[in-house]
Enzyme design. Sequence first.
Site, PDB file in Angstrom:
ATOM      1  N   CYS A   1       0.841  -1.198   0.000  1.00  0.00           N
ATOM      2  CA  CYS A   1       0.000   0.000   0.000  1.00  0.00           C
ATOM      3  C   CYS A   1       0.872   1.242   0.000  1.00  0.00           C
ATOM      4  CB  CYS A   1      -0.957   0.019   1.191  1.00  0.00           C
ATOM      5  SG  CYS A   1      -0.147   0.177   2.775  1.00  0.00           S
TER       6      CYS A   1
ATOM      7  N   ASP B   1       2.321   2.573   2.490  1.00  0.00           N
ATOM      8  CA  ASP B   1       2.267   3.312   3.745  1.00  0.00           C
ATOM      9  C   ASP B   1       3.601   3.217   4.473  1.00  0.00           C
ATOM     10  OD1 ASP B   1      -0.259   3.936   3.161  1.00  0.00           O
ATOM     11  OD2 ASP B   1      -1.213   2.620   4.612  1.00  0.00           O
TER      12      ASP B   1
ATOM     13  N   CYS C   1      -2.970   5.110   6.175  1.00  0.00           N
ATOM     14  CA  CYS C   1      -4.424   5.132   6.221  1.00  0.00           C
ATOM     15  C   CYS C   1      -4.914   5.575   7.599  1.00  0.00           C
ATOM     16  CB  CYS C   1      -4.956   3.744   5.904  1.00  0.00           C
ATOM     17  SG  CYS C   1      -4.582   2.566   7.212  1.00  0.00           S
TER      18      CYS C   1
ATOM     19  N   CYS D   1      -2.748  -2.972   9.768  1.00  0.00           N
ATOM     20  CA  CYS D   1      -2.269  -1.589   9.864  1.00  0.00           C
ATOM     21  C   CYS D   1      -1.717  -1.308  11.257  1.00  0.00           C
ATOM     22  CB  CYS D   1      -3.383  -0.602   9.562  1.00  0.00           C
ATOM     23  SG  CYS D   1      -4.256  -0.947   8.029  1.00  0.00           S
TER      24      CYS D   1
HETATM   25 FE1  FES Z   1      -1.671   0.238   4.583  1.00  0.00          FE
HETATM   26 FE2  FES Z   1      -3.381   0.676   6.508  1.00  0.00          FE
HETATM   27  S1  FES Z   1      -3.825   0.434   4.412  1.00  0.00           S
HETATM   28  S2  FES Z   1      -1.273   0.449   6.667  1.00  0.00           S
END
Ligand code: FES
Length: 145
Positions: free
Chosen positions: A34, A36, A59, A103
């Site tokens: 993702c 992140d 997120c 997450c």
């Molecule tokens: Fe990637 Fe939450 S969607 S850490």
Amino acid sequence: MEYSQKVMEHFAAPHNVGVLENANGIGEIGNAKCGDIMKMYIRVENDVIVDVKFKTYGCASAIATSSIATDMIKGQPLSEALKLTNKAVVEALDGLPAVKIHCSVLAEQAIKAAIADYYRRQGIDPTPIVGKIDDEHYTDEGCHL
Ligand code: FES
């Protein structure tokens, strides 16, 4: 997706956000899928985390979990901070939707990475104390935004 009131509060007004200029431990954990990224800064004095801040490109769940996780470790000895699990963080938030549980691992691992960095700076091998830091844990699973 249903979020608890606590998640919404921490997402809307996260605690301990920013860069800690006098940090003596910095950890960064990323999720390849993702994209992140979580960066955790800690200031350790006499084995106690006297201050902590985080920055994340992540997120809502990543922000909320980091916010509450930093609250939970602030003022704690390193030994206690290392015991913080993503499960405890999720419980403190009154739960997360199942697809967002991973997450919360980002915050736990970023704290461990920052503590490992602190030990390294002291010339101490962190591996026996902190254990393995699993920053590729979720790459297979992916992220669900
Ligand atoms: Fe990637 Fe939450 S969607 S850490």
